[in-house]
Design an enzyme around this catalytic site. Structure first.
Site, mmCIF file in Angstrom:
data_model
loop_
_atom_site.group_PDB
_atom_site.id
_atom_site.type_symbol
_atom_site.label_atom_id
_atom_site.label_comp_id
_atom_site.label_asym_id
_atom_site.label_seq_id
_atom_site.Cartn_x
_atom_site.Cartn_y
_atom_site.Cartn_z
ATOM 1 N N GLU A 156 -2.851 11.557 3.239
ATOM 2 C CA GLU A 156 -3.865 11.323 4.262
ATOM 3 C C GLU A 156 -3.864 12.535 5.188
ATOM 4 O O GLU A 156 -2.796 13.018 5.583
ATOM 5 C CB GLU A 156 -3.571 10.066 5.074
ATOM 6 C CG GLU A 156 -3.678 8.772 4.302
ATOM 7 C CD GLU A 156 -3.435 7.567 5.184
ATOM 8 O OE1 GLU A 156 -4.411 6.945 5.636
ATOM 9 O OE2 GLU A 156 -2.248 7.270 5.447
ATOM 10 N N GLU A 158 0.847 -1.187 0.000
ATOM 11 C CA GLU A 158 0.000 0.000 0.000
ATOM 12 C C GLU A 158 0.883 1.237 0.000
ATOM 13 O O GLU A 158 1.856 1.309 0.756
ATOM 14 C CB GLU A 158 -0.910 0.009 1.230
ATOM 15 C CG GLU A 158 -1.761 1.260 1.350
ATOM 16 C CD GLU A 158 -2.608 1.290 2.611
ATOM 17 O OE1 GLU A 158 -2.933 2.395 3.084
ATOM 18 O OE2 GLU A 158 -2.941 0.209 3.135
#
Length: 552
Positions: free
Chosen positions: A435, A430
């Protein structure tokens, strides 16, 4: 964006061998100390060799041993050669021409050649400008899998045998074969947590061994030997240590045998022995060529995929590029992701991903901290390019404006495409590009997750805007520049975090990001990291995306 854990196994990667990278390079001249010959063979597309402003000039690389040569790749800077030759030599003195042209056009050139030699050079005889000659990259390839220096990878997909193997919920099918499959996300582990523990590979025929590469799991050997054998019965030690460091160890050895063994005599901890990779290099044997590794992006990279979100107001995401990802989110999130009900164009060049306070009949979320209900009290949007667009390496960027408020968790990220075919997270890999937590919109995060480092142990870091500005006040461009050397994260063109593949392998564990990934955009609500919304959280709230672009 995902934060769980599991175990699995799967693929790997090489046909032509890159022989020149990191090898000694010399040149007729260098413009100055900032542009040495070594910069053209360092694998860094941002460094270069430049010569004096005169004809002729040359650059050559020493492959270490004589090797067959079938391809040369040149990445020219603007100061390129109109006329040049590619030549090979056994001794660095007498040269054979493998390629010659008087109409060189610069740019990126991939030249098919046929020859052999220890030394390979580019001899420029006519410059295209008043300046010298300048190469970003000078790459020499030969047939077969390997790791440079003319040696080949001999152990790929060869049979392995071990003192014991683990196969349970903590390490599923951690058999000897997993150490020889070139898949950095699968491993061998002993089931017996005792000394000694060992694993060996059958190379198929007698070989001269020059190098062994070990990528250890945290269960590594403090004391071990590398041994060779003609028959898997009588062993000769070619390397020994009592101060093993774990992580990635590249060992120069010299030995002969059909079988090569790691023989561990002292464990680093209470567990057994475990290797993600056990690679043997040399000559001879009966090697199987691994699949070709992916190519690095061009320099400069070209746009290969994009969505500018220029649809009419209320129109839905392009079905040829995106698919909705409906359902409840992981990480104890509180939203229900709808089938594009919460995603549409605003008619002003933006994708709108809207978070709403809206109960969803039949959904099953964790209990809402405010109401206790397990019916999802919020809806939002998540979409990805899975099955539509997968890619390996490139510059990946998005221009995004994030919402502000407790509980919001906007993200722009990538998942390994093998997740779609059953490989569980984090074994697929990932890459989180952006974020942000709505409760702290002055901090952004970029992170990677892999089997050896995931969840709270992922590798990455926080960063802020100049002068403590608020991310929710305006659009910003987040990007990941991803290639075979690692990932460089940027914000509005400013480097904020750099991940070196080599450094990660040396200090944290295997690098598992050299295979196809797909893109994801989502706006989560609640969850373990951001926490829940509160009474002041504004609904509806919007995450706006101006564009998403991929360059290669």
């Amino acid at each position: 964006m995902i934060t769980m854990a599991l175990v699995a196994v799967l693929p790997a990667g090489a046909a032509d061998t890159l022989l020149s990278q990191g090898r000694p390079a010399t040149a007729s001249s260098s413009e100055n100390v900032a542009f040495p010959a070594s910069a053209a063979v360092d694998g860094n597309a941002g460094t270069r060799w430049s010569s004096a402003f005169a004809d002729p000039q040359w650059i050559q690389v020493d492959l270490g041993v004589s090797a067959s040569i079938n391809r040369v790749e040149l990445s020219w800077e603007a100061a390129y050669a109109t006329a040049f030759q590619v030549q090979a030599s056994a001794n660095g003195t007498t040269w054979t021409t493998l390629h010659s042209t008087t109409t060189g056009a610069g740019g990126n050139q991939s030249l098919t050649v046929s020859g052999a030699g220890r030394y390979v050079r580019v001899l420029g005889t006519q410059r295209s400008t008043q300046y010298g000659y300048s190469l970003w990259e000078f790459k020499v390839y030969g047939p077969g899998g390997g790791d440079g220096g003319g040696d080949r990878l001999l152990s790929y997909n060869k049979p392995g045998v071990a003192s014991s193997s683990q196969h349970d919920g903590n390490c599923w099918e951690c058999t000897p074969a997993r150490a020889f499959d070139l898949d950095p996300a699968s491993r061998w582990a002993t089931s017996a947590w005792s000394d000694p523990g060992w694993i060996y590979v059958d190379l198929g025929a007698t070989a001269q061994i020059s190098k062994v590469v070990l990528q250890w799991d945290p269960a590594y050997a403090r004391s071990f030997q590398i041994q060779t054998s003609p028959d898997a019965n009588t062993w000769s030690t070619v390397y020994t240590t009592t101060t093993g460091t774990g992580f990635k160890q590249t060992l120069s050895v010299s030995g002969t045998g059909r079988y090569v063994r790691m023989y561990g005599t002292q464990r680093s901890g209470a567990y057994g022995y475990s290797l993600w990779e056990f690679q043997v290099y040399g000559t001879g044997g009966n090697p199987t060529d691994p699949p070709a590794p992916p190519k690095d992006p061009a320099n400069p990279p070209a746009l290969v995929w994009s969505d500018e979100f220029n649809g009419s107001s209320g129109s839905k995401p392009d079905a040829a590029k995106w698919r909705a990802d409906p359902g409840t989110g992981p990480n104890n999130e509180l939203e229900y992701y709808t089938n594009h009900d919460n995603a549409s164009m605003d008619g002003q060049g933006n994708l709108v991903m809207e978070a709403r306070k809206q109960a969803t009949a039949g959904s099953a979320c964790p209990p809402d901290p405010l109401t206790g209900s397990t019916t999802c009290q919020y809806t939002s949007a998540r979409m990805n390019t899975g099955t539509k667009f997968h890619f390996t390496y490139g510059r990946v960027e998005a221009r995004v404006k994030v919402p502000k408020g407790n509980g919001f968790w906007p993200a722009f990220w990538m998942m390994g495409a093998d997740f779609l075919t059953g490989r569980p997270w984090p074994y697929n890999g990932e890459v989180d590009i952006m974020e942000i937590l709505g409760k702290d919109v002055k901090t952004s995060y970029s992170t990677v997750h892999a089997p050896a480092y995931n969840g709270g142990g992922g590798i990455g870091g926080p960063y802020t805007l100049p002068n403590g500005a608020d991310y929710s006040d305006d659009f910003h461009v987040w990007a990941a520049n991803w290639d075979s050397k690692g990932i460089v994260y940027t914000l509005d063109g400013r480097t904020v975090f750099t991940l070196s593949k080599d450094q990660v392998e040396q200090t944290r564990g295997p690098w598992i990001f050299d295979h196809p990934f797909y893109l994801i955009l989502n706006l989560a609500i609640g969850g373990d990291w951001p926490g829940p919304p509160n009474a002041a959280t504004p609904f509806p709230s919007r995450m706006l995306v101006d564009y998403v672009r991929v360059y290669q």
